[in-house]
Design an enzyme around this catalytic site. Structure first.
Site, short mmCIF file in Angstrom:
data_model
loop_
_atom_site.label_atom_id
_atom_site.label_comp_id
_atom_site.label_asym_id
_atom_site.label_seq_id
_atom_site.Cartn_x
_atom_site.Cartn_y
_atom_site.Cartn_z
N GLY A 47 0.78 -1.22 0.00
CA GLY A 47 0.00 0.00 0.00
C GLY A 47 0.82 1.28 0.00
O GLY A 47 0.28 2.37 -0.02
N HIS A 48 2.16 1.19 0.02
CA HIS A 48 3.02 2.39 0.15
C HIS A 48 4.19 2.32 -0.81
O HIS A 48 5.30 2.03 -0.38
CB HIS A 48 3.54 2.48 1.58
CG HIS A 48 4.03 3.83 1.94
ND1 HIS A 48 5.33 4.24 1.77
CD2 HIS A 48 3.39 4.88 2.49
CE1 HIS A 48 5.48 5.47 2.22
NE2 HIS A 48 4.32 5.87 2.66
N PHE A 49 4.10 2.56 -1.97
CA PHE A 49 2.97 2.79 -2.85
C PHE A 49 3.06 1.73 -3.93
O PHE A 49 4.17 1.47 -4.42
CB PHE A 49 3.05 4.19 -3.45
CG PHE A 49 3.10 5.29 -2.40
CD1 PHE A 49 1.92 5.69 -1.78
CD2 PHE A 49 4.29 5.88 -2.01
CE1 PHE A 49 1.94 6.71 -0.82
CE2 PHE A 49 4.32 6.88 -1.06
CZ PHE A 49 3.14 7.30 -0.45
N VAL A 54 8.07 2.72 -1.64
CA VAL A 54 8.97 3.49 -0.79
C VAL A 54 8.72 3.06 0.65
O VAL A 54 7.57 2.97 1.09
CB VAL A 54 8.69 5.00 -0.94
CG1 VAL A 54 9.56 5.81 0.02
CG2 VAL A 54 8.93 5.46 -2.36
#
Length: 142
Positions: A47-49, A54
């Site tokens: 989810g990041h990203f 990252v």
């Protein structure tokens, strides 16, 4: 003094997916250097990203805090069990993104100690580049 993952697990309460230190490379009187291999398999990259993975800055700071926790346990005067708690962060700066395939070198130096409370200066590097830095406050409670 070096420490492998099994030795780190004996000192810290963290477990997968939240243990963010793979190895302790060196520990001196009031300094410690740890290692975190950042892989695409890390759960936070979902989810990041998704299109641009990252490592979240707060997790870089958590990796520093966990490494500092190993040092704090080594510096305490008692052999009794305890849990290290992260109390605060000051002067935090993120200098470069950390991506899959990077190796984080986690360096901490004790600034001050008062009883069970430890203040440390932490720096996270990728190669020779500073990725993040800050002052960390932690305590060990029985």
């Amino acid at each position: 003094m070096e420490m492998n993952a099994e030795e780190i697990l004996r000192r810290l309460p963290h477990r997968y997916p939240f243990l963010l230190v793979d190895r302790i490379l060196e520990m001196k009187e009031e300094e410690i250097t740890g290692l975190k291999n950042v892989t695409l398999n890390e759960p936070f990259f979902q989810g990041h990203f998704p299109a641009h993975p990252v490592m979240p800055g707060v997790l870089i700071m958590e990796a520093l805090a966990q490494t500092g926790g190993v040092l704090a346990f080594a510096l305490r005067e008692t052999d009794s069990q305890g849990v290290v708690y992260f109390m605060g962060m000051d002067k935090v700066r993120f200098r470069r993104p950390v991506r899959p395939g990077d190796q984080l070198i986690l360096k901490l130096k004790l600034l001050r100690r008062k009883g069970p409370v430890f203040k440390m200066k932490g720096e996270a590097y990728v190669g020779d580049e500073l990725a993040a830095e800050g002052e960390l406050l932690a305590t060990i409670e029985p």
